[in-house]
Design a protein around this motif. Structure first.
Motif, mmCIF file in Angstrom:
data_model
loop_
_atom_site.group_PDB
_atom_site.id
_atom_site.type_symbol
_atom_site.label_atom_id
_atom_site.label_comp_id
_atom_site.label_asym_id
_atom_site.label_seq_id
_atom_site.Cartn_x
_atom_site.Cartn_y
_atom_site.Cartn_z
ATOM 1 N N GLY A 1 0.790 -1.219 0.000
ATOM 2 C CA GLY A 1 0.000 0.000 0.000
ATOM 3 C C GLY A 1 0.823 1.269 0.000
ATOM 4 O O GLY A 1 0.279 2.371 0.051
ATOM 5 N N THR A 2 2.143 1.133 -0.080
ATOM 6 C CA THR A 2 3.003 2.324 -0.057
ATOM 7 C C THR A 2 3.233 2.882 -1.458
ATOM 8 O O THR A 2 3.828 3.941 -1.606
ATOM 9 C CB THR A 2 4.356 2.030 0.604
ATOM 10 O OG1 THR A 2 5.049 1.035 -0.179
ATOM 11 C CG2 THR A 2 4.177 1.540 2.020
ATOM 12 N N ALA A 3 2.796 2.162 -2.481
ATOM 13 C CA ALA A 3 2.980 2.636 -3.849
ATOM 14 C C ALA A 3 2.199 3.932 -4.066
ATOM 15 O O ALA A 3 1.169 4.142 -3.417
ATOM 16 C CB ALA A 3 2.531 1.564 -4.839
ATOM 17 N N PRO A 4 2.661 4.777 -4.960
ATOM 18 C CA PRO A 4 1.922 6.020 -5.231
ATOM 19 C C PRO A 4 0.514 5.712 -5.710
ATOM 20 O O PRO A 4 0.273 4.729 -6.391
ATOM 21 C CB PRO A 4 2.729 6.685 -6.334
ATOM 22 C CG PRO A 4 4.057 6.031 -6.318
ATOM 23 C CD PRO A 4 3.868 4.662 -5.760
ATOM 24 N N LYS A 5 -0.423 6.576 -5.355
ATOM 25 C CA LYS A 5 -1.803 6.408 -5.783
ATOM 26 C C LYS A 5 -1.924 6.638 -7.279
ATOM 27 O O LYS A 5 -1.243 7.479 -7.847
ATOM 28 C CB LYS A 5 -2.725 7.362 -5.030
ATOM 29 C CG LYS A 5 -2.857 7.004 -3.576
ATOM 30 C CD LYS A 5 -3.936 7.828 -2.922
ATOM 31 C CE LYS A 5 -4.085 7.376 -1.483
ATOM 32 N NZ LYS A 5 -5.209 7.975 -0.831
ATOM 33 N N SER A 6 -2.824 5.887 -7.894
ATOM 34 C CA SER A 6 -3.067 6.013 -9.318
ATOM 35 C C SER A 6 -3.761 7.326 -9.626
ATOM 36 O O SER A 6 -4.502 7.873 -8.801
ATOM 37 C CB SER A 6 -3.940 4.853 -9.781
ATOM 38 O OG SER A 6 -4.320 5.039 -11.111
ATOM 39 N N LYS A 7 -3.556 7.837 -10.817
ATOM 40 C CA LYS A 7 -4.217 9.077 -11.244
ATOM 41 C C LYS A 7 -5.431 8.775 -12.101
ATOM 42 O O LYS A 7 -5.874 9.602 -12.857
ATOM 43 C CB LYS A 7 -3.231 9.944 -12.001
ATOM 44 C CG LYS A 7 -2.101 10.447 -11.143
ATOM 45 C CD LYS A 7 -1.173 11.338 -11.919
ATOM 46 C CE LYS A 7 -0.047 11.817 -11.027
ATOM 47 N NZ LYS A 7 0.894 12.679 -11.725
ATOM 48 N N LEU A 8 -5.975 7.577 -11.997
ATOM 49 C CA LEU A 8 -7.147 7.200 -12.805
ATOM 50 C C LEU A 8 -8.346 8.015 -12.433
ATOM 51 O O LEU A 8 -8.639 8.363 -11.380
ATOM 52 C CB LEU A 8 -7.463 5.707 -12.617
ATOM 53 C CG LEU A 8 -6.399 4.764 -13.141
ATOM 54 C CD1 LEU A 8 -6.803 3.316 -12.848
ATOM 55 C CD2 LEU A 8 -6.221 4.939 -14.636
#
Length: 78
Positions: free
Chosen positions: A71-78
């Motif tokens: 869950g540390t990955a950058p949030k998606s810009k979708l």
């Protein structure tokens, strides 16, 4: 029993799917968030977690999937 495991856990959820037709036969989900990977590893190794698996895991549950996400990955810009 989960509360008896002294590891920081957040957003613990258990529930049935809204649409069982999309779950390939799975009928319950358990989700937990941990502060760190080390907290997650401590939870997995804790004796109370082992008791939970013995009580509620196979063969009581016919089939089970367990996986972890980062869950540390950058949030998606979708």
């Amino acid at each position: 029993m989960i509360a008896d495991i002294p590891v920081p856990k957040h957003d613990v959820r258990v529930g049935a799917p809204i649409n069982p037709a999309t779950t390939r036969g799975y009928d319950i989900m358990l989700s937990m968030k941990f502060e760190t990977i080390d907290d997650f590893k401590a939870y997995l190794a804790h004796p109370n977690h082992m008791k939970l698996l013995k009580r509620y895991g196979p063969p009581l549950l016919r089939d089970m999937i367990s996986y972890q996400i980062d869950g540390t990955a950058p949030k998606s810009k979708l």
